[in-house]
Design a protein around this motif. Sequence first.
Motif, mmCIF file in Angstrom:
data_model
loop_
_atom_site.group_PDB
_atom_site.id
_atom_site.type_symbol
_atom_site.label_atom_id
_atom_site.label_comp_id
_atom_site.label_asym_id
_atom_site.label_seq_id
_atom_site.Cartn_x
_atom_site.Cartn_y
_atom_site.Cartn_z
ATOM 1 N N ILE A 37 11.974 -9.994 -5.527
ATOM 2 C CA ILE A 37 11.064 -9.077 -5.174
ATOM 3 C C ILE A 37 9.648 -9.649 -5.601
ATOM 4 O O ILE A 37 9.538 -9.758 -6.740
ATOM 5 C CB ILE A 37 11.351 -7.714 -5.361
ATOM 6 N N ALA A 38 8.892 -9.815 -4.807
ATOM 7 C CA ALA A 38 7.251 -9.919 -5.121
ATOM 8 C C ALA A 38 6.665 -8.499 -5.204
ATOM 9 O O ALA A 38 6.514 -7.985 -3.859
ATOM 10 C CB ALA A 38 6.618 -10.748 -4.396
ATOM 11 N N LEU A 39 6.180 -7.780 -6.207
ATOM 12 C CA LEU A 39 6.137 -6.468 -6.089
ATOM 13 C C LEU A 39 4.369 -6.444 -6.845
ATOM 14 O O LEU A 39 3.867 -7.056 -7.332
ATOM 15 C CB LEU A 39 6.909 -5.389 -7.183
ATOM 16 N N ASN A 40 3.535 -5.509 -5.983
ATOM 17 C CA ASN A 40 2.402 -5.374 -6.154
ATOM 18 C C ASN A 40 1.906 -3.810 -6.139
ATOM 19 O O ASN A 40 2.544 -3.078 -5.291
ATOM 20 C CB ASN A 40 1.530 -6.001 -5.155
ATOM 21 N N ASP A 41 1.404 -3.311 -7.302
ATOM 22 C CA ASP A 41 0.999 -2.048 -7.306
ATOM 23 C C ASP A 41 -0.442 -1.468 -7.234
ATOM 24 O O ASP A 41 -0.876 -0.207 -7.380
ATOM 25 C CB ASP A 41 1.751 -1.348 -8.639
ATOM 26 N N GLY A 42 -1.343 -2.457 -6.858
ATOM 27 C CA GLY A 42 -2.725 -2.399 -6.452
ATOM 28 C C GLY A 42 -3.584 -2.351 -7.565
ATOM 29 O O GLY A 42 -4.693 -2.296 -7.370
ATOM 30 N N THR A 43 -3.197 -2.692 -8.720
ATOM 31 C CA THR A 43 -3.784 -2.737 -9.946
ATOM 32 C C THR A 43 -4.525 -4.174 -10.131
ATOM 33 O O THR A 43 -5.452 -4.150 -11.047
ATOM 34 C CB THR A 43 -3.301 -2.144 -11.248
ATOM 35 N N SER A 44 -3.772 -5.163 -9.351
ATOM 36 C CA SER A 44 -4.426 -6.335 -9.362
ATOM 37 C C SER A 44 -4.164 -7.264 -7.890
ATOM 38 O O SER A 44 -3.170 -6.495 -7.286
ATOM 39 C CB SER A 44 -4.153 -7.362 -10.408
ATOM 40 N N MET A 45 -4.581 -8.076 -7.817
ATOM 41 C CA MET A 45 -4.371 -9.089 -6.652
ATOM 42 C C MET A 45 -2.749 -9.733 -6.866
ATOM 43 O O MET A 45 -2.192 -10.122 -5.677
ATOM 44 C CB MET A 45 -5.205 -10.056 -6.161
ATOM 45 N N GLY A 46 -2.456 -9.805 -8.078
ATOM 46 C CA GLY A 46 -1.317 -10.301 -8.318
ATOM 47 C C GLY A 46 0.081 -9.693 -8.070
ATOM 48 O O GLY A 46 -0.137 -8.389 -8.024
ATOM 49 N N THR A 47 1.136 -10.402 -8.126
ATOM 50 C CA THR A 47 2.450 -9.855 -7.863
ATOM 51 C C THR A 47 3.413 -9.922 -9.105
ATOM 52 O O THR A 47 3.403 -10.980 -9.778
ATOM 53 C CB THR A 47 3.123 -10.103 -6.604
ATOM 54 N N LEU A 48 4.080 -9.137 -9.410
ATOM 55 C CA LEU A 48 5.365 -9.378 -10.460
ATOM 56 C C LEU A 48 6.732 -9.602 -9.811
ATOM 57 O O LEU A 48 7.035 -8.766 -8.905
ATOM 58 C CB LEU A 48 5.350 -8.067 -11.355
ATOM 59 N N GLN A 49 7.284 -10.775 -10.129
ATOM 60 C CA GLN A 49 8.510 -11.127 -9.488
ATOM 61 C C GLN A 49 9.739 -10.093 -10.195
ATOM 62 O O GLN A 49 9.843 -9.904 -11.444
ATOM 63 C CB GLN A 49 8.963 -12.493 -9.761
ATOM 64 N N VAL A 50 10.108 -9.300 -9.483
ATOM 65 C CA VAL A 50 11.438 -8.465 -10.079
ATOM 66 C C VAL A 50 12.903 -9.146 -9.326
ATOM 67 O O VAL A 50 13.001 -9.501 -8.213
ATOM 68 C CB VAL A 50 11.218 -7.038 -9.250
ATOM 69 N N ALA A 121 -6.055 1.039 10.193
ATOM 70 C CA ALA A 121 -6.815 1.395 9.120
ATOM 71 C C ALA A 121 -6.199 1.964 8.208
ATOM 72 O O ALA A 121 -6.464 1.749 6.681
ATOM 73 C CB ALA A 121 -8.226 2.257 9.477
ATOM 74 N N HIS A 122 -5.100 2.898 8.165
ATOM 75 C CA HIS A 122 -4.253 3.389 7.246
ATOM 76 C C HIS A 122 -3.550 2.309 6.321
ATOM 77 O O HIS A 122 -2.968 2.846 5.280
ATOM 78 C CB HIS A 122 -3.559 4.571 7.777
ATOM 79 N N PHE A 123 -3.104 1.401 6.707
ATOM 80 C CA PHE A 123 -2.354 0.383 6.033
ATOM 81 C C PHE A 123 -3.133 -0.868 5.676
ATOM 82 O O PHE A 123 -2.674 -1.706 4.983
ATOM 83 C CB PHE A 123 -1.215 -0.034 7.115
ATOM 84 N N ARG A 124 -4.316 -1.008 6.352
ATOM 85 C CA ARG A 124 -4.948 -2.503 6.128
ATOM 86 C C ARG A 124 -5.351 -2.799 4.631
ATOM 87 O O ARG A 124 -5.370 -4.031 4.200
ATOM 88 C CB ARG A 124 -6.202 -2.462 7.115
ATOM 89 N N MET A 125 -5.357 -1.711 3.834
ATOM 90 C CA MET A 125 -5.796 -2.107 2.354
ATOM 91 C C MET A 125 -4.782 -2.909 1.799
ATOM 92 O O MET A 125 -4.717 -3.244 0.551
ATOM 93 C CB MET A 125 -6.482 -1.077 1.719
ATOM 94 N N ARG A 126 -3.454 -2.840 2.385
ATOM 95 C CA ARG A 126 -2.429 -3.240 1.686
ATOM 96 C C ARG A 126 -2.520 -4.936 1.792
ATOM 97 O O ARG A 126 -1.599 -5.777 1.205
ATOM 98 C CB ARG A 126 -1.084 -2.837 2.100
ATOM 99 N N THR A 127 -3.454 -5.401 2.669
ATOM 100 C CA THR A 127 -3.350 -6.823 2.902
ATOM 101 C C THR A 127 -4.514 -7.291 1.762
ATOM 102 O O THR A 127 -5.284 -6.872 1.391
ATOM 103 C CB THR A 127 -4.104 -7.108 4.350
ATOM 104 N N ASN A 128 -4.309 -8.725 1.619
ATOM 105 C CA ASN A 128 -4.940 -9.534 0.640
ATOM 106 C C ASN A 128 -6.544 -9.388 1.070
ATOM 107 O O ASN A 128 -7.521 -9.199 0.197
ATOM 108 C CB ASN A 128 -4.513 -10.914 0.365
ATOM 109 N N THR A 129 -6.745 -9.524 2.408
ATOM 110 C CA THR A 129 -8.150 -9.679 2.883
ATOM 111 C C THR A 129 -9.080 -8.498 2.399
ATOM 112 O O THR A 129 -9.961 -8.383 1.882
ATOM 113 C CB THR A 129 -8.366 -9.817 4.191
#
Length: 256
Positions: A37-50, A121-129
Amino acid sequence: MSKRTEIQTILEDFKPRVGQELTVMGWVRAFRSNRFIALNDGTSMGTLQVVVDFEQIPEDVLKQISFHACIKATGKLVESQGAGQDVELLADTVEILGAANPEEYPMQPKAQSLEFLREKAHFRMRTNTFSAVFRIRHGIAYAVHKYYNDNGYFYMHTPIITGSDAEGAGEMFRVTNLDISNPPRTEEGEVDFKEDFFEKPTNLTVSGQLQAEIGALALGKVYTFGPTFRAENSNTSRHLAEFWMIEPEVAFYDIF
């Protein structure tokens, strides 16, 4: 119940945490081979592998680990043997906090056009852009406030709804609660703004200049930083109906 650790904290300073049991929460960016799993919690652009053990995690849970599903994972942080990450979390437990049915969820793990994201718009901030754009905006806004604060300016909140056109700075959007299809009228046939909410014509602001000038004549140095509006139709990339503007005003100012 272990306390959640932010993914940014783990990625930036992982060495003291290797070997510890940690709990992370976030949104699934990818789920490969029913294991990674590549997991992102919004605190950074990076993901943690689970890393999940599909023989240990219940099948009904595994089926719900899909793109942008929200999960909670607890396990031991270890140094990663794979390429692309320094550490990974070996999950003992995985809990679904919010499912995202891939048959119904509008976002997909692929490139999405800006036109498509505009309608989501309610989901777009989950994208990297958009995540990157809003992080940059945060950094710029912080820098603006820090600069003016460090130079002795006072921050003024000027009205967004106003009866002033600020020296004719641009076409204005009208604000009213009158029935525009059948507004009340005076004996002369004009719209009777006495029946409106503010009892006079009001608009969205085009500038906080006039209020800032008043503030400068009491506080010395002030600035505004907030939304302004222009009701001028244009389809160019350099003209927006809504934008944020910085307006400093200083009393006793000179150029020396």
